[in-house]
Design a protein around this motif. Structure first.
Motif, PDB file in Angstrom:
ATOM      1  N   VAL A  91      -9.445   0.541   1.513  1.00 35.49           N
ATOM      2  CA  VAL A  91      -9.597   0.952   0.109  1.00 35.49           C
ATOM      3  C   VAL A  91      -9.816  -0.265  -0.803  1.00 35.49           C
TER       4      VAL A  91
ATOM      5  N   GLY B 250       0.628   2.196   4.234  1.00 33.29           N
ATOM      6  CA  GLY B 250       0.703   1.184   3.184  1.00 33.29           C
ATOM      7  C   GLY B 250       0.288  -0.174   3.724  1.00 33.29           C
ATOM      8  N   ALA B 251       0.895  -1.199   3.187  1.00 32.22           N
ATOM      9  CA  ALA B 251       0.439  -2.560   3.484  1.00 32.22           C
ATOM     10  C   ALA B 251       0.680  -2.993   4.930  1.00 32.22           C
TER      11      ALA B 251
ATOM     12  N   LYS C  18       8.244  -5.129   3.082  1.00 26.25           N
ATOM     13  CA  LYS C  18       6.784  -5.296   3.096  1.00 26.25           C
ATOM     14  C   LYS C  18       6.354  -6.173   1.930  1.00 26.25           C
TER      15      LYS C  18
ATOM     16  N   HIS D  54      -5.879  -0.628   3.127  1.00 24.69           N
ATOM     17  CA  HIS D  54      -6.626  -1.866   3.340  1.00 24.69           C
ATOM     18  C   HIS D  54      -8.131  -1.678   3.163  1.00 24.69           C
TER      19      HIS D  54
ATOM     20  N   LYS E  17       5.082   8.515  -3.154  1.00 21.49           N
ATOM     21  CA  LYS E  17       3.831   8.804  -2.445  1.00 21.49           C
ATOM     22  C   LYS E  17       3.777   8.145  -1.051  1.00 21.49           C
TER      23      LYS E  17
ATOM     24  N   THR F 209       2.920  -6.512   0.035  1.00 24.42           N
ATOM     25  CA  THR F 209       1.550  -6.001  -0.056  1.00 24.42           C
ATOM     26  C   THR F 209       0.553  -7.131  -0.329  1.00 24.42           C
TER      27      THR F 209
HETATM   28  O1  PMV Z   1       2.378  -0.407   0.782  1.00 29.22           O
HETATM   29  P1  PMV Z   1       1.721  -0.123  -0.515  1.00 29.22           P
HETATM   30  O2  PMV Z   1       2.153   1.210  -1.092  1.00 29.22           O
HETATM   31  O3  PMV Z   1       1.830  -1.254  -1.492  1.00 29.22           O
HETATM   32  O4  PMV Z   1       0.164   0.111  -0.207  1.00 29.22           O
HETATM   33  C1  PMV Z   1      -0.764  -0.940  -0.102  1.00 29.22           C
HETATM   34  C2  PMV Z   1      -2.130  -0.389   0.161  1.00 29.22           C
HETATM   35  C3  PMV Z   1      -3.206  -1.451   0.361  1.00 29.22           C
HETATM   36  O5  PMV Z   1      -4.410  -0.739   0.641  1.00 29.22           O
HETATM   37  C4  PMV Z   1      -2.890  -2.334   1.525  1.00 29.22           C
HETATM   38  C5  PMV Z   1      -3.384  -2.309  -0.880  1.00 29.22           C
HETATM   39  C6  PMV Z   1      -3.999  -1.601  -2.095  1.00 29.22           C
HETATM   40  O6  PMV Z   1      -3.915  -2.189  -3.203  1.00 29.22           O
HETATM   41  O7  PMV Z   1      -4.597  -0.523  -1.969  1.00 29.22           O
END
Ligand code: PMV
Length: 326
Positions: A18, A278-279, A190, A16, A9, A192
């Motif tokens: 979220v 993502g993070a 990364k 963030h 995904k 998270t």
């Molecule tokens: O990079 P990922 O897939 O771990 O996405 C993290 C998304 C955040 O909003 C930063 C953290 C979360 O738990 O939603």
């Protein structure tokens, strides 16, 4: 023998924010994780992971990388359906188009493909909600308190708007516009947990981050409205909203020099929009690019020695690829 695939995904909008209750939009990629399951004569269970280059046999200590699927999925299904999977005589192999822990939700996709393979092999009731339930059990072992978005998107595919609960609110879009996406790897790992913590500390210090989160929430809703138009969605508007989202993520401190370099490289070469996904800090940069500029961007990235993936939004979710008797 049965092979199952499950998509990885990408977060398109709202990461963030979220965490603080605002919506995020995630899409399934056509970058897959696979699980192959077959019967063996020895009454045991063997799990092999190509990406982690390890093999585990029932009775041996469970390696950390396999704990989520063994303890979260195998143990739970054995208990719920009163079967002994670990002595059933099965060999399961896991492999993937994407590297593990790269921010594309590979761990959730593994859990989804693995659960599906078990439910099918043992002729247990197979429905997507059940797969999602067990995959989430594995995610809890991997991540503590996951939002559940990674496993949900991998099971059902398409695009999801997600707000964390309780109860979580999920809206799914099946009628999807064609987004040509490019994912460029920063090659910076990364973290998270660390990124979420950094944002939380900054937010405690400066209340004005509440306003930034609120704005990210509003632009995510705006993007969802656009995406809901399906093939009639304006890619230019989606790209501009991605750029605004990136600016706000930068403002809350989760960008980095490397991310900015890639974000502007993509925009300067004709991307309709680009942002971290993502993070942040490391991981991937997401760009949406029309056909006309994709070829040029790919060529330049290859010349620079960058690793990247090309993908569209995948409508499918879980797929059973083959059911062969050996
Ligand atoms: O990079 P990922 O897939 O771990 O996405 C993290 C998304 C955040 O909003 C930063 C953290 C979360 O738990 O939603």
């Amino acid at each position: 023998m049965l092979i199952v695939s499950a998509p990885t995904k990408i977060i398109l909008f709202g990461e963030h924010a979220v965490v603080y209750g605002y919506p995020a939009i995630a899409g399934a990629l056509d970058i897959y994780v696979y699980t192959k399951i077959k019967k063996i004569t020895e009454p045991t269970m063997i799990v092999r992971s190509r990406e982690y280059n390890l093999e585990w046999k029932n009775g041996e200590p469970i390696p950390a990388e396999l704990r989520p699927i063994i303890e979260g999925i195998v143990f739970t299904i054995e208990r719920d359906f009163d079967i002994n999977i670990r002595r059933a005589g099965i060999y399961i192999e896991i492999f993937s188009d994407a590297p593990p822990a790269c921010g594309l939700g590979t761990s959730a996709a593994i859990s989804v493909a693995f659960t599906t393979a078990l439910l099918k092999h043992f002729d247990i009731r197979f429905d997507k909600d059940l797969v999602n339930k067990y995959a989430y059990e594995a995610e809890k072992i991997s991540h503590g308190k996951p939002s559940g978005i990674d496993n949900t998107i991998s099971v059902y595919g398409g695009l999801l708007k997600y707000s964390r609960g309780p109860p979580a609110r999920i809206e799914q879009l099946k009628h999807i516009s064609d987004l040509n996406m490019i994912l460029v790897d920063t090659q910076i790992p990364k973290n998270t947990k660390k990124a979420v913590m950094m944002v939380s500390e900054l937010k405690n210090k400066y209340r004005l981050l509440d306003d930034i989160m609120n704005t990210i929430g509003k632009l995510t809703e705006e993007a969802w409205k656009e995406l809901k138009k399906g093939p009639n969605a304006s890619l230019q508007r989606i790209g501009e909203l991605m750029n605004i989202n990136h600016g706000l993520l930068s403002a809350i401190g989760v960008s980095s020099g490397k991310i900015e370099e890639i974000v502007y490289f993509l925009r300067n070469n004709g991307a309709l929009g680009s942002k971290l996904t993502g993070a942040g800090i490391g991981g991937f940069v997401l760009g949406i690019v029309d056909e006309k500029n994709m070829h040029k961007i790919r060529k330049l990235l290859t010349q620079k020695g960058c690793r990247y993936f090309i993908s569209r939004i995948n409508r499918e979710g879980i797929q059973l690829l083959s059911e062969l008797t050996e």
